[in-house]
Design a protein around this motif. Structure first.
Motif, PDB file in Angstrom:
ATOM      1  N   THR A 290      25.607  71.767   9.563  1.00 31.31           N
ATOM      2  CA  THR A 290      25.006  70.442   9.439  1.00 31.31           C
ATOM      3  C   THR A 290      26.094  69.412   9.159  1.00 31.31           C
ATOM      4  OG1 THR A 290      22.982  71.401   8.555  1.00 31.31           O
ATOM      5  CG2 THR A 290      23.305  69.052   8.194  1.00 31.31           C
TER       6      THR A 290
ATOM      7  N   ARG B 234      14.179  69.950  12.095  1.00 29.46           N
ATOM      8  CA  ARG B 234      13.595  69.499  10.830  1.00 29.46           C
ATOM      9  C   ARG B 234      12.868  68.164  10.976  1.00 29.46           C
ATOM     10  NH1 ARG B 234      18.645  69.164   7.078  1.00 29.46           N
ATOM     11  NH2 ARG B 234      19.366  68.148   9.003  1.00 29.46           N
TER      12      ARG B 234
ATOM     13  N   ASP C 155      23.549  65.111   9.795  1.00 28.80           N
ATOM     14  CA  ASP C 155      22.520  65.016   8.765  1.00 28.80           C
ATOM     15  C   ASP C 155      22.092  63.556   8.569  1.00 28.80           C
ATOM     16  OD1 ASP C 155      21.116  64.872   6.247  1.00 28.80           O
ATOM     17  OD2 ASP C 155      21.927  66.855   5.790  1.00 28.80           O
TER      18      ASP C 155
ATOM     19  N   ASP D 206      17.215  67.691  16.017  1.00 27.56           N
ATOM     20  CA  ASP D 206      17.131  68.524  14.821  1.00 27.56           C
ATOM     21  C   ASP D 206      15.677  68.944  14.597  1.00 27.56           C
ATOM     22  OD1 ASP D 206      17.024  69.514  12.177  1.00 27.56           O
ATOM     23  OD2 ASP D 206      18.775  68.323  11.598  1.00 27.56           O
TER      24      ASP D 206
ATOM     25  N   ASP E 168      20.593  62.135   6.153  1.00 24.36           N
ATOM     26  CA  ASP E 168      20.902  61.660   4.797  1.00 24.36           C
ATOM     27  C   ASP E 168      22.334  61.148   4.722  1.00 24.36           C
ATOM     28  OD1 ASP E 168      18.406  62.167   3.566  1.00 24.36           O
ATOM     29  OD2 ASP E 168      18.895  64.289   3.410  1.00 24.36           O
ATOM     30  N   ASP E 169      23.254  61.875   5.361  1.00 25.30           N
ATOM     31  CA  ASP E 169      24.642  61.417   5.415  1.00 25.30           C
ATOM     32  C   ASP E 169      24.760  60.151   6.253  1.00 25.30           C
ATOM     33  OD1 ASP E 169      25.380  63.588   3.876  1.00 25.30           O
ATOM     34  OD2 ASP E 169      26.030  64.805   5.573  1.00 25.30           O
TER      35      ASP E 169
ATOM     36  N   ALA F 271      21.541  65.088  15.915  1.00 21.05           N
ATOM     37  CA  ALA F 271      20.566  64.589  14.936  1.00 21.05           C
ATOM     38  C   ALA F 271      19.229  64.328  15.608  1.00 21.05           C
ATOM     39  CB  ALA F 271      21.090  63.311  14.290  1.00 21.05           C
TER      40      ALA F 271
ATOM     41  N   THR G  88      29.207  65.228  11.050  1.00 23.16           N
ATOM     42  CA  THR G  88      27.885  65.430  10.458  1.00 23.16           C
ATOM     43  C   THR G  88      26.777  65.081  11.440  1.00 23.16           C
ATOM     44  OG1 THR G  88      26.407  64.820   8.637  1.00 23.16           O
ATOM     45  CG2 THR G  88      27.908  63.110   9.431  1.00 23.16           C
TER      46      THR G  88
ATOM     47  N   LYS H  31      25.528  63.731   0.823  1.00 26.26           N
ATOM     48  CA  LYS H  31      24.470  64.511   0.180  1.00 26.26           C
ATOM     49  C   LYS H  31      25.031  65.732  -0.539  1.00 26.26           C
ATOM     50  CE  LYS H  31      21.497  66.875   2.685  1.00 26.26           C
ATOM     51  NZ  LYS H  31      20.346  67.183   3.570  1.00 26.26           N
TER      52      LYS H  31
END
Length: 508
Positions: free
Chosen positions: A65, A416, A81, A414, A83-84, A411, A79, A394
């Protein structure tokens, strides 16, 4: 000779120790990643062709990630992610760019895309005037005119025609950005120069990617290498193109707008009174704003060309590939194509076929289709920021002096955040679905202070062109999307030609 060789090895060893074991190196190495070689780091894994580099980056994203990559004396943090993304892209400190962008400087200099924080802030204020909603109304009208010519040109090929969509869309979008943002019809320029532009641009793209993955090629070497000679020829063509554009508009500006001040342009876009704007607003384009700012000393002639260089590239190639991918997706998804056509036909019947910015705003399902295409194929699969001050992400601290690469392509796929991520599903962008999703899981235009300044125009532009195409043609696949091979390039695009069949229809 042996002594010299030993001294070189000793120097490299000392340099390796200094790079990897000073504070920056120690902090970076706390982030997981591929095992680096001494001194060379992970460079050999990335010094491959553009398609293999694409596969390497996707493989890296599947494993990590967030990861770190060592390139000679430099470290990159990579990255995917959200959040990042949110932490970094909303930062008011880490706004500078290096990484890939530094290899663009010989062509783009330090315009809005590549400039440091201080210069960027000043340029953004000037350029944003040219993308105000009141001015974009005219841009969208010009887009519609070109879209009509585009459909007529395709129909001239006969009832059915199979087109390689990337170059066709690139030519169309180049003509639109030059007339809408710069006020210049490309038919006025030397056709040979226009034809050379695209080829020269791809030479620059190739060189940037090649050098970014081979950091041992230093700037001072370029004038002694064939790759540097080829790049210099390409840059000369690109700058000549921009100079012609600027001179064409400067001649018009000096004749038609000699009394205009930069502040008068600012005042124009800040009013919604159509009667007050009158004919002045109709002539207003972004390049006029730059020329007025130049006259008052807010920007110099080189600065004007910097912005024209950047916006010619960013304003046509990004929308061109988005348009091409949309044509491919609609060709394979007939249900979505029919649904958009029904929506477009309704709006066309209401406005008599003359789309304005008001009409493009009504194309809600088409809007979701464009956003879903940008999710699947973001124009920039990678973008970057340079870390001027330590930042806590994060999970990991990223020290100053490191470049962060954002993998937007990964991203956007992803699991998620995107169930069944490879599926084309425009309803992901229904308001109720958007609210449930991480706000930085979708960043096709970047985000935060340095987001794409022309993103609203790009959305209206693509929707306008697609509306005209789907109103006039049924699309059918020739090549299959499943067979697309992509490459790590400045702009996301296929490695090979990709064809779509256009079948003229009796629009009603």
């Amino acid at each position: 000779m042996i002594v010299y060789f030993q001294l070189i090895l000793l120097s490299l060893f000392v340099l390796h120790i200094w790079i990897r074991y000073r504070r920056m190196g120690r902090v970076v190495d706390k982030i997981p990643g591929l095992r680096p070689l001494p001194f060379l780091g992970n460079m050999l894994s990335f010094a491959v062709d553009k398609h293999q580099l694409w596969l390497t980056m996707r493989g890296l994203a599947k494993i990590y990630t967030i990861t770190r990559v060592w390139f000679f004396t430099r470290a990159w943090v990579v990255t995917r992610d959200p959040d990042d993304f949110q932490i970094l892209l909303t930062s008011k400190v880490n706004l500078n760019k290096r990484a890939l962008y530094e290899h663009c400087l010989k062509f783009a200099k330090t315009g809005l895309l590549t400039s440091n924080r201080e210069k960027w802030s000043q340029r953004r204020k000037i350029v944003s005037t040219g993308f105000h909603f009141n001015i974009m109304k005219k841009y969208v009208e010009i887009t519609g005119e070109h879209a009509e010519l585009f459909t007529k040109k395709i129909k001239s090929n006969g009832k059915e025609s199979s087109l390689n969509v990337v170059p066709v869309c690139s030519d169309l979008m180049l003509r639109i950005i030059c007339e809408s943002a710069f006020g210049v019809n490309l038919n006025k320029l030397d056709p040979q120069l226009v034809d050379q532009y695209s080829e020269a641009l791809h030479v620059v793209y190739d060189t940037v990617v090649y050098r970014a993955t081979r950091p041992y090629i230093r700037e001072w070497m370029m004038d002694f290498l064939p790759i540097g000679w080829k790049l210099n020829r390409a840059i000369k063509i690109l700058h000549s193109f921009s100079d012609k554009i600027i001179q064409e508009r400067r001649d018009y500006y000096n004749k038609q707008a000699e009394s205009r001040t930069y502040q008068s342009f600012v005042d124009d876009v800040d009013t919604d009174n159509e009667n007050t704007l009158g004919e002045r607003k109709k002539r207003l384009v972004m390049l006029d704003v730059l020329l007025s700012a130049e006259r008052e000393g807010l920007i110099d002639a080189e600065g004007v060309r910097e912005e024209v260089d950047i916006f010619t590239v960013a304003g046509h190639d990004t929308t061109a590939v988005t348009m091409a991918f949309m044509l491919m997706l609609f060709a394979e998804h007939s249900e979505a194509q029919d649904r958009v056509r029904k929506e477009v036909t309704k709006v066309f019947n209401e406005c008599g076929g003359k789309l304005t910015i008001t009409e493009t705003q009504k194309l809600e399902y088409l809007d979701r289709c464009v956003k879903e295409t940008l999710r699947l194929y973001p124009p920039f699969s990678i973008f970057a920021r340079y870390i001027d001050e330590d930042v806590q992400l994060k999970k990991y601290l990223v020290p100053a002096g490191v470049d962060v690469l954002f993998l937007s392509y990964d991203a956007h796929r992803d699991h998620r955040h995107w169930p069944d991520p490879d599926k084309f599903d425009p309803d992901r962008f229904l308001p109720e679905n958007v609210k449930k999703r991480h706000p930085y899981a979708y960043v096709p235009f970047s985000a935060g202070p340095r987001n794409c300044i022309g993103q609203k125009f790009a959305m209206h532009e693509v929707k306008s062109v697609l509306a005209h195409v789907l109103y006039n043609f049924n699309l059918e696949p020739v090549d299959n999307i499943a067979d697309i091979k992509l490459e790590t390039y400045i702009i996301t695009q296929p490695c090979h030609p990709f064809h779509v069949k256009f079948i003229a229809r009796n629009a009603n």
